[in-house]
Write a protein that holds these residues in place. Structure first.
Motif, PDB file in Angstrom:
ATOM      1  N   ASP A 101     -10.404  -0.268 -14.336  1.00  0.00           N
ATOM      2  CA  ASP A 101     -11.579   0.007 -13.520  1.00  0.00           C
ATOM      3  C   ASP A 101     -12.125  -1.325 -12.997  1.00  0.00           C
ATOM      4  OD1 ASP A 101     -12.880  -1.164 -15.680  1.00  0.00           O
ATOM      5  OD2 ASP A 101     -13.584   0.740 -16.504  1.00  0.00           O
ATOM      6  N   GLY A 102     -13.126  -1.246 -12.157  1.00  0.00           N
ATOM      7  CA  GLY A 102     -13.668  -2.460 -11.555  1.00  0.00           C
ATOM      8  C   GLY A 102     -14.294  -3.400 -12.569  1.00  0.00           C
ATOM      9  N   ARG A 127       0.832  -1.211   0.000  1.00  0.00           N
ATOM     10  CA  ARG A 127       0.000   0.000   0.000  1.00  0.00           C
ATOM     11  C   ARG A 127       0.863   1.256   0.000  1.00  0.00           C
ATOM     12  NH1 ARG A 127      -3.093  -2.767   4.218  1.00  0.00           N
ATOM     13  NH2 ARG A 127      -5.003  -3.620   3.325  1.00  0.00           N
ATOM     14  N   THR A 175     -19.005   9.596 -10.777  1.00  0.00           N
ATOM     15  CA  THR A 175     -18.161   8.719 -11.582  1.00  0.00           C
ATOM     16  C   THR A 175     -18.940   7.470 -11.957  1.00  0.00           C
ATOM     17  OG1 THR A 175     -16.176   9.501 -10.435  1.00  0.00           O
ATOM     18  CG2 THR A 175     -15.996   7.451 -11.673  1.00  0.00           C
ATOM     19  N   LEU A 216      -9.250   1.460 -18.493  1.00  0.00           N
ATOM     20  CA  LEU A 216      -9.960   2.414 -17.649  1.00  0.00           C
ATOM     21  C   LEU A 216     -11.074   3.040 -18.474  1.00  0.00           C
ATOM     22  CD1 LEU A 216      -9.844   3.732 -14.797  1.00  0.00           C
ATOM     23  CD2 LEU A 216      -8.573   5.599 -15.844  1.00  0.00           C
ATOM     24  N   THR A 223      -1.146  -5.207  -6.840  1.00  0.00           N
ATOM     25  CA  THR A 223      -1.196  -3.764  -6.604  1.00  0.00           C
ATOM     26  C   THR A 223      -1.033  -3.058  -7.938  1.00  0.00           C
ATOM     27  OG1 THR A 223      -0.112  -4.127  -4.463  1.00  0.00           O
ATOM     28  CG2 THR A 223      -0.238  -1.863  -5.254  1.00  0.00           C
ATOM     29  N   HIS A 224      -1.953  -2.147  -8.262  1.00  0.00           N
ATOM     30  CA  HIS A 224      -1.848  -1.432  -9.536  1.00  0.00           C
ATOM     31  C   HIS A 224      -2.298   0.004  -9.373  1.00  0.00           C
ATOM     32  CE1 HIS A 224      -6.199  -1.223 -10.439  1.00  0.00           C
ATOM     33  NE2 HIS A 224      -6.268  -2.386  -9.830  1.00  0.00           N
ATOM     34  N   HIS A 225      -1.789   0.864 -10.236  1.00  0.00           N
ATOM     35  CA  HIS A 225      -2.204   2.263 -10.255  1.00  0.00           C
ATOM     36  C   HIS A 225      -3.630   2.349 -10.778  1.00  0.00           C
ATOM     37  CE1 HIS A 225      -2.189   6.585 -10.953  1.00  0.00           C
ATOM     38  NE2 HIS A 225      -1.028   6.662 -10.337  1.00  0.00           N
ATOM     39  N   HIS A 226      -4.387   3.287 -10.247  1.00  0.00           N
ATOM     40  CA  HIS A 226      -5.795   3.383 -10.647  1.00  0.00           C
ATOM     41  C   HIS A 226      -5.959   3.842 -12.097  1.00  0.00           C
ATOM     42  CE1 HIS A 226      -6.174   7.828 -10.634  1.00  0.00           C
ATOM     43  NE2 HIS A 226      -5.234   7.764  -9.733  1.00  0.00           N
ATOM     44  N   LEU A 227      -4.886   4.337 -12.728  1.00  0.00           N
ATOM     45  CA  LEU A 227      -4.978   4.734 -14.133  1.00  0.00           C
ATOM     46  C   LEU A 227      -5.099   3.545 -15.080  1.00  0.00           C
ATOM     47  CD1 LEU A 227      -2.294   7.573 -14.319  1.00  0.00           C
ATOM     48  CD2 LEU A 227      -4.725   7.839 -14.825  1.00  0.00           C
ATOM     49  N   SER A 236     -18.920   3.846 -14.660  1.00  0.00           N
ATOM     50  CA  SER A 236     -18.189   2.960 -15.559  1.00  0.00           C
ATOM     51  C   SER A 236     -19.134   2.537 -16.670  1.00  0.00           C
ATOM     52  CB  SER A 236     -17.669   1.730 -14.810  1.00  0.00           C
ATOM     53  OG  SER A 236     -17.020   0.838 -15.695  1.00  0.00           O
TER      54      SER A 236
END
Length: 267
Positions: A95-96, A59, A221, A238, A88-92, A223
């Motif tokens: 998406d879910g 984290r 926001t 994303l 672990t990944h960057h939110h860029l 999706s």
């Protein structure tokens, strides 16, 4: 070792996991897809590192968005025949909606490796077609839509909090416990509402109430991969938008009718 190889195969299979971002081209951010990206995979066989220690470091570690991959994997042995995987990944990157497709690739690769079968990459990605779809959109038409929708607003709606220069209260946070979710879904469905619309209406109501305004704008926001792009329903990437939502507060309206109006406005 199979699980590590499966994660590397997923990175090789999905362009989104090999992307990085540059701000050097004309001052605008550009998404760059690398042909190859070496996914860092750390194996923790037990001993000095507990699962909590590994997760805490995962984290706390950041990412340099200019260098792919913006992801890493920690494999922690938590039993004789049990391994816990921390992705672990960057939110860029994702998406879910996309994450299940990544996991499907990983699990399929593990099964193939265990059976000695060759690995087969998923169908070609549609990231290129999606980029073309974005570039061909009519920006002026989009701008005209929001100019009309937001006419009369020239300052942001104030965030909830005390007014009049009073000291800010201590920060508060809350968690909506899992047992409450089915009740929210059931009640919202009975009223013809989605849970998301109920949350949006609640936020707008709080913003209006704390600012004494009857017309506010909040961010929302969602999706929603565009149906116009063939194959987008299984694409990894994303595909979310954060857009302004204008909400008027009518004290005379019935609660359900007002929330249905919020839902229609956000559709």
């Amino acid at each position: 070792e199979r699980l590590a190889d499966a994660w590397r195969f997923a990175v090789a299979s999905h362009a989104a996991l090999r992307t990085e971002f540059s701000w050097e081209a004309g001052g605008r951010p550009v998404q760059v897809v690398r042909r190859e990206a070496d996914l860092p995979v750390a194996v923790h066989e037990g001993g000095g590192d507990s699962l909590d220690d590994v997760m805490r470091r995962a984290r706390a570690g950041g990412f340099d968005v200019a260098h792919a991959p913006l992801a890493r994997v920690d494999l922690v042995r938590t039993g004789t025949r049990r391994v816990t995987c921390i992705f672990t990944h960057h939110h860029l990157l994702l998406d879910g909606w996309s994450l299940p497709f990544v996991l499907e690739t990983v699990f399929g690769a593990v099964e193939a490796l265990a059976a000695g079968r060759p690995l087969h990459a998923p169908a070609p990605e549609v990231m290129g077609r999606y980029a073309e779809w974005l570039s061909e959109r009519n920006d002026e038409a989009d701008a005209a839509f929001f100019r009309a929708r937001l006419a009369g607003f020239d300052t942001p709606s104030p965030a909830p909090g005390p007014a009049g220069g009073r000291p800010d209260p201590p920060e508060r946070s809350g968690v909506l416990l899992a047992p409450a979710i089915p009740g929210l879904r059931s009640r919202a469905g009975a009223l013809g509402l989605t849970p998301g619309s109920v949350v949006q209406a609640a936020l707008a109501f709080v913003v209006a109430g704390s600012s004494d305004l009857r017309d506010v704008v909040i961010g929302t926001t969602s999706s929603g991969p565009p149906a116009e792009v063939a194959g987008i329903e299984t694409a990894v990437g994303l595909f979310i938008n954060t857009l302004p939502l204008r909400v008027g507060i009518d004290p005379r309206a019935r609660c359900r009718d007002w929330m249905l109006g919020v839902q229609r406005a956000s559709a």
